[in-house]
Design a protein around this motif. Sequence first.
Motif, mmCIF file in Angstrom:
data_model
loop_
_atom_site.group_PDB
_atom_site.id
_atom_site.type_symbol
_atom_site.label_atom_id
_atom_site.label_comp_id
_atom_site.label_asym_id
_atom_site.label_seq_id
_atom_site.Cartn_x
_atom_site.Cartn_y
_atom_site.Cartn_z
ATOM 1 N N LEU A 233 0.866 -1.263 0.016
ATOM 2 C CA LEU A 233 -0.037 0.021 0.042
ATOM 3 C C LEU A 233 0.882 1.308 0.042
ATOM 4 O O LEU A 233 1.404 1.526 0.934
ATOM 5 C CB LEU A 233 -1.047 0.061 1.250
ATOM 6 N N ARG A 234 0.705 2.211 -1.028
ATOM 7 C CA ARG A 234 1.476 3.277 -0.982
ATOM 8 C C ARG A 234 0.763 4.302 -0.402
ATOM 9 O O ARG A 234 -0.459 4.352 -0.116
ATOM 10 C CB ARG A 234 1.644 3.811 -2.507
ATOM 11 N N ASP A 235 1.852 5.385 0.256
ATOM 12 C CA ASP A 235 1.189 6.212 1.254
ATOM 13 C C ASP A 235 1.761 7.633 0.749
ATOM 14 O O ASP A 235 2.997 7.708 0.126
ATOM 15 C CB ASP A 235 1.432 6.001 2.495
ATOM 16 N N ASP A 236 1.247 8.656 1.376
ATOM 17 C CA ASP A 236 1.958 10.135 1.170
ATOM 18 C C ASP A 236 3.028 10.006 1.982
ATOM 19 O O ASP A 236 2.587 10.018 3.449
ATOM 20 C CB ASP A 236 0.784 10.918 1.458
ATOM 21 N N PRO A 237 4.318 10.277 1.669
ATOM 22 C CA PRO A 237 5.328 10.686 2.810
ATOM 23 C C PRO A 237 5.032 11.602 3.792
ATOM 24 O O PRO A 237 5.459 11.537 4.953
ATOM 25 C CB PRO A 237 6.541 11.041 1.838
ATOM 26 N N MET A 238 3.953 12.587 3.491
ATOM 27 C CA MET A 238 3.735 13.681 4.498
ATOM 28 C C MET A 238 3.267 13.010 5.714
ATOM 29 O O MET A 238 3.126 13.458 6.836
ATOM 30 C CB MET A 238 2.830 14.658 3.730
ATOM 31 N N GLU A 239 2.444 12.178 5.313
ATOM 32 C CA GLU A 239 1.523 11.354 6.451
ATOM 33 C C GLU A 239 2.530 10.948 7.494
ATOM 34 O O GLU A 239 2.765 11.009 8.780
ATOM 35 C CB GLU A 239 0.932 10.389 6.289
ATOM 36 N N MET A 240 3.749 10.101 7.111
ATOM 37 C CA MET A 240 4.650 9.739 8.000
ATOM 38 C C MET A 240 5.535 11.046 8.622
ATOM 39 O O MET A 240 5.979 10.784 9.836
ATOM 40 C CB MET A 240 5.743 8.882 7.079
ATOM 41 N N ARG A 241 5.917 12.206 7.866
ATOM 42 C CA ARG A 241 6.588 13.193 8.461
ATOM 43 C C ARG A 241 5.704 13.761 9.809
ATOM 44 O O ARG A 241 6.218 14.123 10.722
ATOM 45 C CB ARG A 241 6.811 14.373 7.316
ATOM 46 N N LEU A 242 4.386 13.911 9.569
ATOM 47 C CA LEU A 242 3.594 14.535 10.429
ATOM 48 C C LEU A 242 3.417 13.646 11.702
ATOM 49 O O LEU A 242 3.505 14.318 12.924
ATOM 50 C CB LEU A 242 2.003 14.604 9.927
ATOM 51 N N ALA A 243 3.437 12.235 11.358
ATOM 52 C CA ALA A 243 3.578 11.311 12.678
ATOM 53 C C ALA A 243 4.839 11.727 13.480
ATOM 54 O O ALA A 243 4.588 11.189 14.632
ATOM 55 C CB ALA A 243 3.375 10.186 12.212
ATOM 56 N N PHE A 244 5.906 12.038 12.867
ATOM 57 C CA PHE A 244 7.295 12.046 13.530
ATOM 58 C C PHE A 244 7.712 13.618 13.632
ATOM 59 O O PHE A 244 8.751 13.790 13.619
ATOM 60 C CB PHE A 244 8.231 11.247 13.036
ATOM 61 N N GLU A 245 6.811 14.439 13.415
ATOM 62 C CA GLU A 245 7.288 15.967 13.434
ATOM 63 C C GLU A 245 7.761 16.160 14.853
ATOM 64 O O GLU A 245 8.539 17.335 14.770
ATOM 65 C CB GLU A 245 5.970 16.629 13.137
ATOM 66 N N GLN A 246 7.491 15.782 15.997
ATOM 67 C CA GLN A 246 8.110 15.916 17.068
ATOM 68 C C GLN A 246 9.442 15.305 17.472
ATOM 69 O O GLN A 246 9.879 15.468 18.664
ATOM 70 C CB GLN A 246 7.001 15.643 18.496
ATOM 71 N N PHE A 247 9.867 14.398 16.705
ATOM 72 C CA PHE A 247 11.200 13.882 16.679
ATOM 73 C C PHE A 247 12.091 14.802 16.467
ATOM 74 O O PHE A 247 12.210 15.725 16.137
ATOM 75 C CB PHE A 247 11.008 12.612 15.688
ATOM 76 N N SER A 248 13.458 14.078 16.730
ATOM 77 C CA SER A 248 14.857 14.822 16.683
ATOM 78 C C SER A 248 15.129 15.517 15.095
ATOM 79 O O SER A 248 14.662 14.736 14.251
ATOM 80 C CB SER A 248 15.954 14.203 17.094
ATOM 81 N N PRO A 249 16.000 16.446 15.142
ATOM 82 C CA PRO A 249 16.230 17.014 13.567
ATOM 83 C C PRO A 249 16.929 15.573 12.676
ATOM 84 O O PRO A 249 16.677 15.544 11.517
ATOM 85 C CB PRO A 249 17.450 17.833 14.054
ATOM 86 N N ARG A 250 17.418 14.798 13.386
ATOM 87 C CA ARG A 250 18.118 13.652 12.579
ATOM 88 C C ARG A 250 17.148 12.838 11.984
ATOM 89 O O ARG A 250 17.077 12.382 10.843
ATOM 90 C CB ARG A 250 19.003 12.778 13.428
ATOM 91 N N VAL A 251 16.052 12.494 12.825
ATOM 92 C CA VAL A 251 14.998 11.572 12.303
ATOM 93 C C VAL A 251 14.295 12.409 11.230
ATOM 94 O O VAL A 251 13.765 11.767 9.970
ATOM 95 C CB VAL A 251 13.889 11.231 13.355
ATOM 96 N N ARG A 252 14.005 13.843 11.320
ATOM 97 C CA ARG A 252 13.080 14.572 10.489
ATOM 98 C C ARG A 252 13.769 14.807 9.366
ATOM 99 O O ARG A 252 13.301 14.912 8.090
ATOM 100 C CB ARG A 252 12.825 16.078 11.123
ATOM 101 N N GLY A 253 15.125 14.834 9.608
ATOM 102 C CA GLY A 253 16.043 14.887 8.054
ATOM 103 C C GLY A 253 15.857 13.685 7.237
ATOM 104 O O GLY A 253 15.953 13.736 5.976
ATOM 105 N N TRP A 254 15.916 12.577 7.906
ATOM 106 C CA TRP A 254 15.706 11.405 7.029
ATOM 107 C C TRP A 254 14.256 11.341 6.353
ATOM 108 O O TRP A 254 14.383 11.272 5.047
ATOM 109 C CB TRP A 254 15.458 10.109 7.665
ATOM 110 N N LEU A 255 13.094 11.741 7.004
ATOM 111 C CA LEU A 255 11.833 11.591 6.624
ATOM 112 C C LEU A 255 11.651 12.786 5.596
ATOM 113 O O LEU A 255 10.889 12.544 4.528
ATOM 114 C CB LEU A 255 10.842 11.832 7.606
ATOM 115 N N GLU A 256 12.522 13.950 5.622
ATOM 116 C CA GLU A 256 12.169 14.874 4.459
ATOM 117 C C GLU A 256 12.606 14.594 3.187
ATOM 118 O O GLU A 256 12.314 14.982 2.122
ATOM 119 C CB GLU A 256 12.976 16.220 4.838
ATOM 120 N N ARG A 257 13.424 13.458 3.306
ATOM 121 C CA ARG A 257 14.103 13.066 1.835
ATOM 122 C C ARG A 257 13.333 11.888 1.357
ATOM 123 O O ARG A 257 13.673 11.252 0.244
ATOM 124 C CB ARG A 257 15.480 12.679 2.010
#
Length: 390
Positions: A233-257
């Motif tokens: 099942l494909r999903d919108d990457p933004m959904e994952m980014r929003l779920a982890f928006e409170q996480f550290s810059p390292r994690v958010r940096g991965w998810l932005e890519r």
Amino acid sequence: MAQDITILGAGVAGLTAALALARRGFVVTVLEQADAIREVGAGLQISPNAAVVLRALGLGDALDAARGRAEALRLCDGLTGETVLAMDLIRLRPEQGYHFLHRADLIDMLERAARAAGVEIRLLQRIEAVDLAGARPRLVTAQGAEIEVGLLIGADGLHSRVRAALNGVEKPFFTGQVAWRALLPEAPGAAPVAEVHMGPGRHLVSYPLRGGQLRNIVAVEERNRWVEEGWSLRDDPMEMRLAFEQFSPRVRGWLERVEDVYLWGLFRHPVAAQWHRVLPHGAAAILGDAAHPTLPFLAQGAAMGIEDAWALAAHLAQAPAAKALPTWQAARRPRCARIVAAANGNARAYHLAGPLRGMAHLGLKLGSALRPGFALSRFDWLYGHDVTRA
């Protein structure tokens, strides 16, 4: 009983079983429903208990060539990025090999070795029904053809038709968790470290693949909404980014890519009660995910299938199926049930919230400082097990 064996499914468990059996002199045919043997888009961890089997099957050089030897495991506070617990796998367990592999690379090495050992792999073999009511296992293909076989091994995964024929139809239940998976291009040379970033109600696991050329991401969130069980099942990457928006810059940096991401619902299946059935002129058995699906919180799904495959081949080489299959199930089922239970426990530990979370993190830090190898030693029963010597 005939030495000819038919395996349903050319995944990790099925191909490992085919190779292990062929090396012991059995004539093996693998039936795969796809038009080609392929695995897409996912990494996996090969812990020492699985690595010893691959080496015993002659795949040690291929395993080393994959450049996936892990150096460390790090548990992190997902919100701050602070390290809670670091385990130096090379220093604490120099004799054991932990490896990160792209699933496609493992499938490729197993397929090549199986074919070289004489295994016949037939593609486009979609099996619609498995009948174990007669003297021999009977398969019905999507085209309506009927095939009778001697010894049938179901390595046909979560929705195994062989399992259903052995145990009846069982309904799994939704755990209240979903998982995203993604692969990122990575600058070569990324440290071969597995990172688990833990937060309230969610966590993210990441490690490099192919010598640091790729980064594997698996992110898990608790939610009430039901999501279909499956990997595609494909999903919108933004959904994952929003779920982890409170996480550290390292994690958010991965998810932005992340550009492509897949989502699946996590369902809990019981360990099958019956792994085999002996018929008047044949037999059937299941292994891997068909027998004991597990949640991905201990990275043991592939490893259990690899262990199952070696053990099954060893038992069948020593006795007829009527005797070998019951002893094999008796040897394997308790261990697999323990692993499934441990994976369930990890899910709860990773998602702690409130004061309990802070207390647990402090306990891990203090324990690591006082006894550096203690956290890893708690899993000696798992990683230190060598099924090739059992």
